[in-house]
Scaffold this motif. Structure first.
Motif, PDB file in Angstrom:
ATOM      1  N   PHE A  14       0.838  -1.196   0.000  1.00 30.95           N
ATOM      2  CA  PHE A  14       0.000   0.000   0.000  1.00 30.95           C
ATOM      3  C   PHE A  14       0.874   1.248   0.000  1.00 30.95           C
ATOM      4  O   PHE A  14       1.978   1.247   0.544  1.00 30.95           O
ATOM      5  CB  PHE A  14      -0.850   0.083   1.279  1.00 30.95           C
ATOM      6  CG  PHE A  14      -1.777  -1.080   1.519  1.00 30.95           C
ATOM      7  CD1 PHE A  14      -1.315  -2.253   2.077  1.00 30.95           C
ATOM      8  CD2 PHE A  14      -3.121  -0.968   1.214  1.00 30.95           C
ATOM      9  CE1 PHE A  14      -2.173  -3.314   2.325  1.00 30.95           C
ATOM     10  CE2 PHE A  14      -3.992  -2.027   1.462  1.00 30.95           C
ATOM     11  CZ  PHE A  14      -3.512  -3.201   2.021  1.00 30.95           C
TER      12      PHE A  14
ATOM     13  N   TYR B  27       0.057   5.136   1.477  1.00 24.04           N
ATOM     14  CA  TYR B  27      -0.871   6.015   2.185  1.00 24.04           C
ATOM     15  C   TYR B  27      -0.325   7.435   2.134  1.00 24.04           C
ATOM     16  O   TYR B  27       0.880   7.650   2.034  1.00 24.04           O
ATOM     17  CB  TYR B  27      -1.002   5.593   3.656  1.00 24.04           C
ATOM     18  CG  TYR B  27      -1.882   4.381   3.883  1.00 24.04           C
ATOM     19  CD1 TYR B  27      -1.384   3.094   3.703  1.00 24.04           C
ATOM     20  CD2 TYR B  27      -3.205   4.527   4.281  1.00 24.04           C
ATOM     21  CE1 TYR B  27      -2.186   1.984   3.912  1.00 24.04           C
ATOM     22  CE2 TYR B  27      -4.018   3.418   4.491  1.00 24.04           C
ATOM     23  CZ  TYR B  27      -3.498   2.157   4.305  1.00 24.04           C
ATOM     24  OH  TYR B  27      -4.304   1.058   4.510  1.00 24.04           O
TER      25      TYR B  27
ATOM     26  N   TYR C 122       3.469   7.332   3.078  1.00 21.66           N
ATOM     27  CA  TYR C 122       3.886   6.111   3.776  1.00 21.66           C
ATOM     28  C   TYR C 122       3.717   4.901   2.870  1.00 21.66           C
ATOM     29  O   TYR C 122       2.656   4.704   2.267  1.00 21.66           O
ATOM     30  CB  TYR C 122       3.026   5.873   5.019  1.00 21.66           C
ATOM     31  CG  TYR C 122       3.294   6.785   6.173  1.00 21.66           C
ATOM     32  CD1 TYR C 122       2.516   7.913   6.403  1.00 21.66           C
ATOM     33  CD2 TYR C 122       4.320   6.503   7.075  1.00 21.66           C
ATOM     34  CE1 TYR C 122       2.756   8.747   7.476  1.00 21.66           C
ATOM     35  CE2 TYR C 122       4.564   7.329   8.164  1.00 21.66           C
ATOM     36  CZ  TYR C 122       3.784   8.439   8.352  1.00 21.66           C
ATOM     37  OH  TYR C 122       4.019   9.262   9.428  1.00 21.66           O
TER      38      TYR C 122
ATOM     39  N   VAL D 164      -0.156  -5.036   9.789  1.00 23.46           N
ATOM     40  CA  VAL D 164       0.154  -3.995   8.812  1.00 23.46           C
ATOM     41  C   VAL D 164       1.307  -3.158   9.349  1.00 23.46           C
ATOM     42  O   VAL D 164       1.199  -2.543  10.419  1.00 23.46           O
ATOM     43  CB  VAL D 164      -1.068  -3.100   8.522  1.00 23.46           C
ATOM     44  CG1 VAL D 164      -0.711  -2.061   7.464  1.00 23.46           C
ATOM     45  CG2 VAL D 164      -2.240  -3.944   8.049  1.00 23.46           C
ATOM     46  N   VAL D 165       2.408  -3.136   8.585  1.00 26.79           N
ATOM     47  CA  VAL D 165       3.622  -2.438   8.998  1.00 26.79           C
ATOM     48  C   VAL D 165       3.875  -1.281   8.050  1.00 26.79           C
ATOM     49  O   VAL D 165       3.787  -1.443   6.822  1.00 26.79           O
ATOM     50  CB  VAL D 165       4.816  -3.415   8.986  1.00 26.79           C
ATOM     51  CG1 VAL D 165       6.109  -2.682   9.305  1.00 26.79           C
ATOM     52  CG2 VAL D 165       4.590  -4.544   9.978  1.00 26.79           C
ATOM     53  N   PHE D 166       4.215  -0.125   8.615  1.00 25.48           N
ATOM     54  CA  PHE D 166       4.467   1.084   7.838  1.00 25.48           C
ATOM     55  C   PHE D 166       5.952   1.437   7.829  1.00 25.48           C
ATOM     56  O   PHE D 166       6.691   1.098   8.758  1.00 25.48           O
ATOM     57  CB  PHE D 166       3.706   2.273   8.433  1.00 25.48           C
ATOM     58  CG  PHE D 166       2.234   2.241   8.174  1.00 25.48           C
ATOM     59  CD1 PHE D 166       1.396   1.418   8.910  1.00 25.48           C
ATOM     60  CD2 PHE D 166       1.670   3.033   7.187  1.00 25.48           C
ATOM     61  CE1 PHE D 166       0.027   1.379   8.669  1.00 25.48           C
ATOM     62  CE2 PHE D 166       0.296   3.015   6.937  1.00 25.48           C
ATOM     63  CZ  PHE D 166      -0.516   2.178   7.680  1.00 25.48           C
ATOM     64  N   GLY D 167       6.356   2.150   6.791  1.00 22.51           N
ATOM     65  CA  GLY D 167       7.674   2.747   6.765  1.00 22.51           C
ATOM     66  C   GLY D 167       7.712   3.999   7.622  1.00 22.51           C
ATOM     67  O   GLY D 167       6.710   4.366   8.252  1.00 22.51           O
ATOM     68  N   SER D 168       8.850   4.677   7.625  1.00 22.24           N
ATOM     69  CA  SER D 168       9.042   5.843   8.483  1.00 22.24           C
ATOM     70  C   SER D 168       8.433   7.118   7.917  1.00 22.24           C
ATOM     71  O   SER D 168       8.447   8.157   8.565  1.00 22.24           O
ATOM     72  CB  SER D 168      10.528   6.061   8.758  1.00 22.24           C
ATOM     73  OG  SER D 168      11.213   6.226   7.532  1.00 22.24           O
ATOM     74  N   GLY D 169       7.891   7.051   6.698  1.00 22.66           N
ATOM     75  CA  GLY D 169       7.242   8.210   6.102  1.00 22.66           C
ATOM     76  C   GLY D 169       8.228   9.127   5.390  1.00 22.66           C
ATOM     77  O   GLY D 169       9.376   9.275   5.802  1.00 22.66           O
TER      78      GLY D 169
ATOM     79  N   TYR E 223      -6.478  -1.568  15.132  1.00 19.30           N
ATOM     80  CA  TYR E 223      -5.036  -1.391  15.345  1.00 19.30           C
ATOM     81  C   TYR E 223      -4.775  -0.145  16.181  1.00 19.30           C
ATOM     82  O   TYR E 223      -5.504   0.844  16.092  1.00 19.30           O
ATOM     83  CB  TYR E 223      -4.327  -1.188  13.997  1.00 19.30           C
ATOM     84  CG  TYR E 223      -4.538  -2.280  12.972  1.00 19.30           C
ATOM     85  CD1 TYR E 223      -5.726  -2.354  12.246  1.00 19.30           C
ATOM     86  CD2 TYR E 223      -3.544  -3.216  12.723  1.00 19.30           C
ATOM     87  CE1 TYR E 223      -5.919  -3.351  11.300  1.00 19.30           C
ATOM     88  CE2 TYR E 223      -3.729  -4.213  11.777  1.00 19.30           C
ATOM     89  CZ  TYR E 223      -4.919  -4.273  11.064  1.00 19.30           C
ATOM     90  OH  TYR E 223      -5.099  -5.261  10.132  1.00 19.30           O
TER      91      TYR E 223
ATOM     92  N   TYR F  99      -1.450   2.448  16.670  1.00 23.36           N
ATOM     93  CA  TYR F  99      -0.118   2.862  16.239  1.00 23.36           C
ATOM     94  C   TYR F  99       0.291   4.097  17.040  1.00 23.36           C
ATOM     95  O   TYR F  99      -0.548   4.886  17.468  1.00 23.36           O
ATOM     96  CB  TYR F  99      -0.112   3.255  14.762  1.00 23.36           C
ATOM     97  CG  TYR F  99      -0.310   2.122  13.796  1.00 23.36           C
ATOM     98  CD1 TYR F  99      -1.594   1.738  13.395  1.00 23.36           C
ATOM     99  CD2 TYR F  99       0.780   1.433  13.272  1.00 23.36           C
ATOM    100  CE1 TYR F  99      -1.783   0.704  12.504  1.00 23.36           C
ATOM    101  CE2 TYR F  99       0.592   0.388  12.371  1.00 23.36           C
ATOM    102  CZ  TYR F  99      -0.689   0.039  11.994  1.00 23.36           C
ATOM    103  OH  TYR F  99      -0.867  -0.991  11.110  1.00 23.36           O
TER     104      TYR F  99
ATOM    105  N   HIS G 147      10.326   8.042  12.953  1.00 18.29           N
ATOM    106  CA  HIS G 147       9.954   6.629  13.090  1.00 18.29           C
ATOM    107  C   HIS G 147       8.681   6.278  12.332  1.00 18.29           C
ATOM    108  O   HIS G 147       8.376   5.103  12.140  1.00 18.29           O
ATOM    109  CB  HIS G 147       9.754   6.268  14.563  1.00 18.29           C
ATOM    110  CG  HIS G 147      11.013   6.326  15.361  1.00 18.29           C
ATOM    111  ND1 HIS G 147      11.958   5.323  15.356  1.00 18.29           N
ATOM    112  CD2 HIS G 147      11.474   7.286  16.194  1.00 18.29           C
ATOM    113  CE1 HIS G 147      12.959   5.672  16.151  1.00 18.29           C
ATOM    114  NE2 HIS G 147      12.699   6.848  16.679  1.00 18.29           N
ATOM    115  N   GLY G 148       7.950   7.263  11.905  1.00 19.31           N
ATOM    116  CA  GLY G 148       6.709   6.987  11.197  1.00 19.31           C
ATOM    117  C   GLY G 148       5.663   6.377  12.100  1.00 19.31           C
ATOM    118  O   GLY G 148       5.553   6.735  13.281  1.00 19.31           O
ATOM    119  N   LEU G 149       4.904   5.443  11.567  1.00 22.66           N
ATOM    120  CA  LEU G 149       3.849   4.759  12.311  1.00 22.66           C
ATOM    121  C   LEU G 149       4.373   3.408  12.773  1.00 22.66           C
ATOM    122  O   LEU G 149       4.779   2.577  11.963  1.00 22.66           O
ATOM    123  CB  LEU G 149       2.625   4.554  11.415  1.00 22.66           C
ATOM    124  CG  LEU G 149       1.853   5.813  11.051  1.00 22.66           C
ATOM    125  CD1 LEU G 149       1.034   5.588   9.796  1.00 22.66           C
ATOM    126  CD2 LEU G 149       0.947   6.219  12.209  1.00 22.66           C
TER     127      LEU G 149
END
Lengths: 111, 115
Positions: free
Chosen positions: A34, A36, A89, A99-104, B33, B35, B41-43
Protein backbone atom coordinates in the motif's frame (compact mmCIF):
# COMPACT_ATOMS: atom_id res chain seq x y z
CA UNK A 1 10.23 -9.67 11.26
CA UNK A 2 8.41 -7.67 8.62
CA UNK A 3 9.87 -4.26 7.77
CA UNK A 4 9.57 -1.39 5.31
CA UNK A 5 12.31 1.10 4.41
CA UNK A 6 11.61 4.25 2.44
CA UNK A 7 13.29 7.46 1.29
CA UNK A 8 14.14 9.79 4.15
CA UNK A 9 12.64 13.22 3.90
CA UNK A 10 11.98 15.94 3.54
CA UNK A 11 11.91 15.90 -0.23
CA UNK A 12 11.63 19.43 -1.64
CA UNK A 13 10.49 19.94 -5.23
CA UNK A 14 9.19 22.69 -7.47
CA UNK A 15 5.77 22.37 -9.11
CA UNK A 16 5.91 20.46 -12.38
CA UNK A 17 8.95 18.35 -11.50
CA UNK A 18 8.91 14.58 -11.11
CA UNK A 19 8.82 12.61 -7.85
CA UNK A 20 10.25 9.25 -6.83
CA UNK A 21 9.99 7.93 -3.30
CA UNK A 22 11.84 4.66 -2.84
CA UNK A 23 10.32 1.84 -0.81
CA UNK A 24 11.78 -1.59 -0.11
CA UNK A 25 10.38 -4.28 2.14
CA UNK A 26 11.30 -7.48 3.94
CA UNK A 27 8.91 -10.28 4.80
CA UNK A 28 8.89 -14.04 4.67
CA UNK A 29 5.20 -14.03 3.81
CA UNK A 30 3.36 -12.98 0.68
CA UNK A 31 2.53 -9.26 1.16
CA UNK A 32 -0.09 -6.85 -0.05
CA UNK A 33 1.51 -3.44 -0.59
CA UNK A 34 0.00 0.00 0.00
CA UNK A 35 0.83 3.66 -0.29
CA UNK A 36 -0.87 6.01 2.19
CA UNK A 37 -0.86 9.82 2.32
CA UNK A 38 -1.24 12.00 5.41
CA UNK A 39 -2.18 15.67 5.39
CA UNK A 40 -1.57 17.97 8.37
CA UNK A 41 -3.94 17.37 11.27
CA UNK A 42 -5.43 14.21 9.76
CA UNK A 43 -4.92 10.49 9.96
CA UNK A 44 -3.31 8.66 7.04
CA UNK A 45 -5.57 7.71 4.16
CA UNK A 46 -5.16 5.17 1.39
CA UNK A 47 -3.59 6.40 -1.84
CA UNK A 48 -3.72 2.99 -3.54
CA UNK A 49 -2.87 -0.66 -3.02
CA UNK A 50 -1.38 -3.41 -5.20
CA UNK A 51 -2.15 -6.95 -4.09
CA UNK A 52 -0.24 -8.87 -6.72
CA UNK A 53 3.38 -9.08 -7.76
CA UNK A 54 4.46 -7.24 -10.92
CA UNK A 55 1.22 -5.24 -11.05
CA UNK A 56 0.87 -1.48 -10.92
CA UNK A 57 -1.32 0.63 -8.71
CA UNK A 58 -2.24 4.24 -9.35
CA UNK A 59 -4.37 7.13 -8.13
CA UNK A 60 -4.37 10.91 -8.63
CA UNK A 61 -1.36 10.69 -10.98
CA UNK A 62 0.72 8.67 -8.51
CA UNK A 63 1.76 5.15 -9.42
CA UNK A 64 3.89 2.28 -8.16
CA UNK A 65 4.78 -1.19 -9.43
CA UNK A 66 5.10 -4.12 -7.04
CA UNK A 67 8.46 -5.65 -7.96
CA UNK A 68 8.63 -8.98 -6.21
CA UNK A 69 12.17 -9.84 -7.40
CA UNK A 70 13.60 -6.57 -6.13
CA UNK A 71 11.22 -6.42 -3.12
CA UNK A 72 10.51 -2.80 -4.03
CA UNK A 73 7.43 -0.60 -4.47
CA UNK A 74 8.63 2.87 -5.45
CA UNK A 75 6.13 5.75 -5.64
CA UNK A 76 6.32 7.99 -8.72
CA UNK A 77 4.56 11.01 -10.14
CA UNK A 78 5.50 12.74 -13.36
CA UNK A 79 4.52 16.28 -12.37
CA UNK A 80 3.86 17.27 -8.75
CA UNK A 81 1.55 20.06 -7.61
CA UNK A 82 1.67 22.22 -4.50
CA UNK A 83 -1.40 20.33 -3.23
CA UNK A 84 0.67 17.11 -3.20
CA UNK A 85 2.60 18.41 -0.19
CA UNK A 86 2.03 15.78 2.49
CA UNK A 87 3.67 12.80 4.19
CA UNK A 88 3.71 9.56 2.18
CA UNK A 89 3.89 6.11 3.78
CA UNK A 90 4.68 2.78 2.20
CA UNK A 91 3.04 -0.16 4.03
CA UNK A 92 2.74 -3.91 3.81
CA UNK A 93 0.12 -6.30 5.08
CA UNK A 94 0.78 -9.98 5.59
CA UNK A 95 -1.61 -12.90 5.76
CA UNK A 96 -2.18 -12.46 9.48
CA UNK A 97 -3.42 -8.91 8.84
CA UNK A 98 -0.48 -7.33 10.57
CA UNK A 99 0.15 -4.00 8.81
CA UNK A 100 3.62 -2.44 9.00
CA UNK A 101 4.47 1.08 7.84
CA UNK A 102 7.67 2.75 6.76
CA UNK A 103 9.04 5.84 8.48
CA UNK A 104 7.24 8.21 6.10
CA UNK A 105 8.56 10.72 3.56
CA UNK A 106 7.56 14.36 3.85
CA UNK A 107 7.08 16.02 0.45
CA UNK A 108 7.22 19.80 0.17
CA UNK A 109 6.24 21.29 -3.20
CA UNK A 110 6.88 24.96 -3.84
CA UNK A 111 4.90 26.94 -6.44
CA UNK B 1 -17.46 5.85 4.57
CA UNK B 2 -15.60 4.21 7.43
CA UNK B 3 -15.76 6.10 10.72
CA UNK B 4 -13.20 5.72 13.48
CA UNK B 5 -13.51 7.94 16.53
CA UNK B 6 -10.78 8.41 19.12
CA UNK B 7 -10.97 9.97 22.57
CA UNK B 8 -9.56 11.98 24.16
CA UNK B 9 -8.02 14.00 21.35
CA UNK B 10 -5.53 15.58 23.73
CA UNK B 11 -4.28 14.31 27.07
CA UNK B 12 -1.62 15.57 29.47
CA UNK B 13 -0.50 13.40 32.36
CA UNK B 14 2.47 13.06 34.69
CA UNK B 15 5.09 10.35 34.90
CA UNK B 16 3.58 7.30 36.56
CA UNK B 17 0.07 8.31 35.67
CA UNK B 18 -2.64 6.02 34.33
CA UNK B 19 -4.03 6.71 30.84
CA UNK B 20 -6.69 5.04 28.72
CA UNK B 21 -7.13 5.92 25.05
CA UNK B 22 -10.41 4.86 23.49
CA UNK B 23 -11.30 3.98 19.93
CA UNK B 24 -14.67 3.16 18.42
CA UNK B 25 -15.44 2.13 14.86
CA UNK B 26 -18.96 1.92 13.51
CA UNK B 27 -18.39 -0.10 10.36
CA UNK B 28 -18.43 -3.66 11.68
CA UNK B 29 -14.78 -4.12 10.77
CA UNK B 30 -13.02 -7.19 12.10
CA UNK B 31 -9.56 -5.74 12.61
CA UNK B 32 -8.51 -2.82 14.79
CA UNK B 33 -5.04 -1.39 15.34
CA UNK B 34 -3.15 0.98 17.60
CA UNK B 35 -0.12 2.86 16.24
CA UNK B 36 2.12 5.56 17.61
CA UNK B 37 3.54 8.22 15.34
CA UNK B 38 6.88 9.88 16.07
CA UNK B 39 9.14 12.02 13.94
CA UNK B 40 11.78 9.86 12.30
CA UNK B 41 9.95 6.63 13.09
CA UNK B 42 6.71 6.99 11.20
CA UNK B 43 3.85 4.76 12.31
CA UNK B 44 4.79 1.93 14.64
CA UNK B 45 2.36 -0.86 15.49
CA UNK B 46 1.66 -1.31 19.20
CA UNK B 47 -1.18 -3.87 19.30
CA UNK B 48 -3.94 -5.12 17.04
CA UNK B 49 -6.99 -7.33 17.28
CA UNK B 50 -9.21 -9.37 15.00
CA UNK B 51 -12.27 -9.43 17.22
CA UNK B 52 -13.71 -9.06 20.69
CA UNK B 53 -11.47 -10.65 23.29
CA UNK B 54 -8.55 -11.09 20.87
CA UNK B 55 -5.21 -9.31 21.14
CA UNK B 56 -2.15 -9.55 18.91
CA UNK B 57 1.23 -8.12 19.85
CA UNK B 58 2.71 -5.50 17.56
CA UNK B 59 6.27 -4.27 17.16
CA UNK B 60 6.50 -1.81 20.08
CA UNK B 61 4.28 -3.29 22.83
CA UNK B 62 6.41 -2.57 25.91
CA UNK B 63 4.58 -0.38 28.41
CA UNK B 64 1.22 -0.78 26.69
CA UNK B 65 -1.78 -2.98 27.29
CA UNK B 66 -4.82 -3.18 25.05
CA UNK B 67 -8.26 -4.67 25.26
CA UNK B 68 -10.96 -5.25 22.63
CA UNK B 69 -14.23 -5.35 24.53
CA UNK B 70 -16.61 -5.47 21.56
CA UNK B 71 -16.28 -5.49 17.80
CA UNK B 72 -16.59 -1.69 17.92
CA UNK B 73 -14.34 -0.76 20.84
CA UNK B 74 -10.56 -1.06 21.27
CA UNK B 75 -8.73 0.51 24.22
CA UNK B 76 -5.06 1.29 24.76
CA UNK B 77 -3.89 1.38 28.39
CA UNK B 78 -0.76 2.99 29.80
CA UNK B 79 -0.64 2.01 33.47
CA UNK B 80 2.62 3.74 34.42
CA UNK B 81 3.10 6.43 31.81
CA UNK B 82 6.64 7.59 31.02
CA UNK B 83 7.90 10.62 29.04
CA UNK B 84 9.04 8.25 26.28
CA UNK B 85 5.36 7.53 25.62
CA UNK B 86 4.70 11.13 24.64
CA UNK B 87 3.43 10.70 21.10
CA UNK B 88 0.55 10.95 18.66
CA UNK B 89 -1.54 7.78 18.79
CA UNK B 90 -3.67 6.55 15.93
CA UNK B 91 -6.38 3.92 15.92
CA UNK B 92 -7.41 2.21 12.70
CA UNK B 93 -9.84 -0.45 11.52
CA UNK B 94 -9.94 -2.80 8.56
CA UNK B 95 -12.33 -5.23 7.00
CA UNK B 96 -10.92 -8.68 6.37
CA UNK B 97 -13.55 -9.77 3.89
CA UNK B 98 -12.67 -10.22 0.26
CA UNK B 99 -14.86 -7.41 -1.00
CA UNK B 100 -12.90 -4.64 0.67
CA UNK B 101 -9.52 -3.34 -0.40
CA UNK B 102 -8.22 -4.34 3.01
CA UNK B 103 -7.24 -0.75 3.61
CA UNK B 104 -6.93 0.77 7.04
CA UNK B 105 -9.31 3.54 8.05
CA UNK B 106 -7.70 5.85 10.59
CA UNK B 107 -9.07 8.03 13.34
CA UNK B 108 -7.93 11.62 13.80
CA UNK B 109 -5.35 10.79 16.44
CA UNK B 110 -4.88 11.29 20.19
CA UNK B 111 -2.01 13.47 21.31
CA UNK B 112 -0.54 12.31 24.62
CA UNK B 113 1.98 14.32 26.62
CA UNK B 114 3.67 12.76 29.65
CA UNK B 115 5.41 15.32 31.84
Amino acid sequence: GDSVTQTEGPVTLSEGTSLTVNCSYETKQYPTLFWYVQYPGEGPQLLFKVPKANEKGSNRGFEATYNKEATSFHLQKASVQESDSAVYYCALRTGGYKVVFGSGTRLLVSP
Amino acid sequence: EAAVTQSPRNKVTVTGGNVTLSCRQTNSHNYMYWYRQDTGHGLRLIHYSYGAGNLQIGDVPDGYKATRTTQEDFFLLLELASPSQTSLYFCASSDATGGDTGQLYFGEGSKLTVL
